[in-house]
Design a protein around this motif. Structure first.
Motif, PDB file in Angstrom:
ATOM      1  N   LYS A  69       0.844  -1.184   0.000  1.00 41.01           N
ATOM      2  CA  LYS A  69       0.000   0.000   0.000  1.00 41.01           C
ATOM      3  C   LYS A  69       0.883   1.240   0.000  1.00 41.01           C
ATOM      4  N   THR A  70       0.546   2.184  -0.867  1.00 40.16           N
ATOM      5  CA  THR A  70       1.180   3.489  -0.845  1.00 40.16           C
ATOM      6  C   THR A  70       0.405   4.349   0.143  1.00 40.16           C
ATOM      7  N   LEU A  71       1.090   4.859   1.148  1.00 40.19           N
ATOM      8  CA  LEU A  71       0.431   5.675   2.158  1.00 40.19           C
ATOM      9  C   LEU A  71       0.345   7.122   1.656  1.00 40.19           C
ATOM     10  N   GLN A  72      -0.670   7.359   0.840  1.00 39.41           N
ATOM     11  CA  GLN A  72      -0.809   8.645   0.163  1.00 39.41           C
ATOM     12  C   GLN A  72      -1.121   9.796   1.098  1.00 39.41           C
ATOM     13  N   ASP A  73      -1.709   9.514   2.248  1.00 39.35           N
ATOM     14  CA  ASP A  73      -2.090  10.592   3.158  1.00 39.35           C
ATOM     15  C   ASP A  73      -0.942  11.091   4.032  1.00 39.35           C
ATOM     16  N   VAL A  74       0.268  10.581   3.847  1.00 42.05           N
ATOM     17  CA  VAL A  74       1.377  11.065   4.670  1.00 42.05           C
ATOM     18  C   VAL A  74       1.574  12.567   4.495  1.00 42.05           C
ATOM     19  N   TRP A  75       1.321  13.065   3.305  1.00 41.15           N
ATOM     20  CA  TRP A  75       1.530  14.500   3.050  1.00 41.15           C
ATOM     21  C   TRP A  75       0.507  15.337   3.819  1.00 41.15           C
ATOM     22  N   ARG A  76      -0.689  14.812   3.992  1.00 43.44           N
ATOM     23  CA  ARG A  76      -1.722  15.536   4.727  1.00 43.44           C
ATOM     24  C   ARG A  76      -1.379  15.592   6.216  1.00 43.44           C
ATOM     25  N   HIS A  77      -0.684  14.580   6.709  1.00 43.25           N
ATOM     26  CA  HIS A  77      -0.360  14.489   8.126  1.00 43.25           C
ATOM     27  C   HIS A  77       1.049  14.980   8.468  1.00 43.25           C
ATOM     28  N   LEU A  78       1.834  15.339   7.474  1.00 44.07           N
ATOM     29  CA  LEU A  78       3.258  15.620   7.684  1.00 44.07           C
ATOM     30  C   LEU A  78       3.511  16.744   8.685  1.00 44.07           C
ATOM     31  N   ARG A  79       2.684  17.760   8.688  1.00 38.28           N
ATOM     32  CA  ARG A  79       2.913  18.908   9.586  1.00 38.28           C
ATOM     33  C   ARG A  79       2.319  18.703  10.979  1.00 38.28           C
ATOM     34  N   ASP A  80       1.717  17.552  11.210  1.00 42.77           N
ATOM     35  CA  ASP A  80       1.155  17.211  12.524  1.00 42.77           C
ATOM     36  C   ASP A  80       1.764  15.871  12.938  1.00 42.77           C
ATOM     37  N   PRO A  81       2.882  15.895  13.659  1.00 48.69           N
ATOM     38  CA  PRO A  81       3.594  14.647  13.980  1.00 48.69           C
ATOM     39  C   PRO A  81       2.737  13.581  14.671  1.00 48.69           C
ATOM     40  N   GLU A  82       1.828  13.971  15.547  1.00 46.89           N
ATOM     41  CA  GLU A  82       0.986  12.974  16.220  1.00 46.89           C
ATOM     42  C   GLU A  82       0.025  12.311  15.244  1.00 46.89           C
ATOM     43  N   SER A  83      -0.565  13.102  14.376  1.00 46.06           N
ATOM     44  CA  SER A  83      -1.465  12.568  13.355  1.00 46.06           C
ATOM     45  C   SER A  83      -0.687  11.656  12.395  1.00 46.06           C
ATOM     46  N   PHE A  84       0.513  12.092  12.021  1.00 46.36           N
ATOM     47  CA  PHE A  84       1.384  11.302  11.148  1.00 46.36           C
ATOM     48  C   PHE A  84       1.682   9.953  11.811  1.00 46.36           C
ATOM     49  N   ARG A  85       2.035   9.999  13.097  1.00 49.72           N
ATOM     50  CA  ARG A  85       2.380   8.786  13.829  1.00 49.72           C
ATOM     51  C   ARG A  85       1.200   7.818  13.882  1.00 49.72           C
ATOM     52  N   ARG A  86       0.011   8.340  14.144  1.00 53.02           N
ATOM     53  CA  ARG A  86      -1.183   7.473  14.190  1.00 53.02           C
ATOM     54  C   ARG A  86      -1.433   6.830  12.834  1.00 53.02           C
ATOM     55  N   TYR A  87      -1.378   7.640  11.782  1.00 54.62           N
ATOM     56  CA  TYR A  87      -1.667   7.136  10.431  1.00 54.62           C
ATOM     57  C   TYR A  87      -0.652   6.068   9.994  1.00 54.62           C
ATOM     58  N   VAL A  88       0.628   6.394  10.076  1.00 52.38           N
ATOM     59  CA  VAL A  88       1.665   5.450   9.647  1.00 52.38           C
ATOM     60  C   VAL A  88       1.671   4.222  10.557  1.00 52.38           C
ATOM     61  N   GLY A  89       1.467   4.426  11.835  1.00 52.63           N
ATOM     62  CA  GLY A  89       1.420   3.303  12.774  1.00 52.63           C
ATOM     63  C   GLY A  89       0.265   2.364  12.489  1.00 52.63           C
ATOM     64  N   GLN A  90      -0.891   2.946  12.222  1.00 49.89           N
ATOM     65  CA  GLN A  90      -2.075   2.122  11.941  1.00 49.89           C
ATOM     66  C   GLN A  90      -1.880   1.304  10.662  1.00 49.89           C
ATOM     67  N   GLU A  91      -1.413   1.943   9.609  1.00 46.65           N
ATOM     68  CA  GLU A  91      -1.242   1.244   8.326  1.00 46.65           C
ATOM     69  C   GLU A  91      -0.135   0.191   8.401  1.00 46.65           C
ATOM     70  N   THR A  92       0.943   0.513   9.092  1.00 46.17           N
ATOM     71  CA  THR A  92       2.029  -0.460   9.240  1.00 46.17           C
ATOM     72  C   THR A  92       1.567  -1.624  10.105  1.00 46.17           C
ATOM     73  N   GLY A  93       0.836  -1.328  11.173  1.00 42.57           N
ATOM     74  CA  GLY A  93       0.295  -2.384  12.038  1.00 42.57           C
ATOM     75  C   GLY A  93      -0.620  -3.334  11.269  1.00 42.57           C
ATOM     76  N   ARG A  94      -1.410  -2.785  10.373  1.00 38.34           N
ATOM     77  CA  ARG A  94      -2.280  -3.639   9.542  1.00 38.34           C
ATOM     78  C   ARG A  94      -1.463  -4.610   8.709  1.00 38.34           C
ATOM     79  N   MET A  95      -0.397  -4.102   8.105  1.00 40.96           N
ATOM     80  CA  MET A  95       0.457  -4.984   7.284  1.00 40.96           C
ATOM     81  C   MET A  95       1.146  -6.042   8.132  1.00 40.96           C
ATOM     82  N   LEU A  96       1.478  -5.670   9.366  1.00 43.18           N
ATOM     83  CA  LEU A  96       2.114  -6.614  10.276  1.00 43.18           C
ATOM     84  C   LEU A  96       1.104  -7.558  10.939  1.00 43.18           C
ATOM     85  N   ASN A  97      -0.174  -7.332  10.662  1.00 40.13           N
ATOM     86  CA  ASN A  97      -1.254  -8.109  11.280  1.00 40.13           C
ATOM     87  C   ASN A  97      -1.250  -7.990  12.793  1.00 40.13           C
ATOM     88  N   LEU A  98      -1.014  -6.767  13.279  1.00 43.85           N
ATOM     89  CA  LEU A  98      -1.028  -6.527  14.739  1.00 43.85           C
ATOM     90  C   LEU A  98      -2.345  -5.962  15.159  1.00 43.85           C
TER      91      LEU A  98
END
Length: 163
Positions: A134-163
């Protein structure tokens, strides 16, 4: 008493347009990539896979010239993965890397992942074969908000890891 010609304010305003454009263009001046190495050496083996060939690879694909936002994307991704998935990184189940997709040996990624710009791609591998990505296209929308970025990237990565 002399009056100011009606066209003078407009002419002055139009004269400022190139200056404003130059200022904005300078804000995206390419910068050198950060000197800190990533958990997997940047530009490492073309087929950097998780340990045992099964797991997730998070890759920031970039070009040769890198703007400040591109560098921030890589830094925030690295920090997010280190903070949220330390065990997975340490065990090799999760691999992070940064790849210059413009390098001749990496240009195949442009088609492999349908890249159209600087991107963060999270891919799941099983026994050395890519099963999902998956290309995480919304990273640019969250880039200026580190907490939002962390939640988004963490959630998507966790899904791929099946966590």
């Amino acid at each position: 008493m002399s009056r100011t010609p009606r066209w003078l304010p407009l002419a002055l305003l139009l004269a400022l347009v190139p200056l404003v454009g130059w200022v904005f263009a300078r804000s995206d001046t390419p910068v050198a990539p950060p000197q800190e190495s990533v958990s997997t050496p940047a530009e490492a083996a073309d087929d950097a896979l998780p340990k045992g060939g099964t797991g997730v690879v998070a890759t920031v694909f970039h070009g040769s010239a890198r703007c400040p936002s591109c560098v921030t994307l890589e830094e925030q991704t690295r920090e997010t993965l280190k903070a949220l998935f330390p065990k997975e990184l340490a065990s090799g189940k999760l691999v992070f890397r940064s790849v210059n997709a413009e390098a001749p040996e990496h240009q195949h990624y442009i088609e492999d992942y349908r890249l159209t710009s600087i991107s963060l791609v999270v891919a799941r591998f099983e026994k050395g074969t890519r099963k999902d990505w998956k290309t995480l296209q919304d990273v640019w929308r969250h880039l200026r908000d580190p907490e939002s970025f962390r939640r988004y990237v963490g959630q998507e990565t966790g899904r791929m890891l099946n966590l």
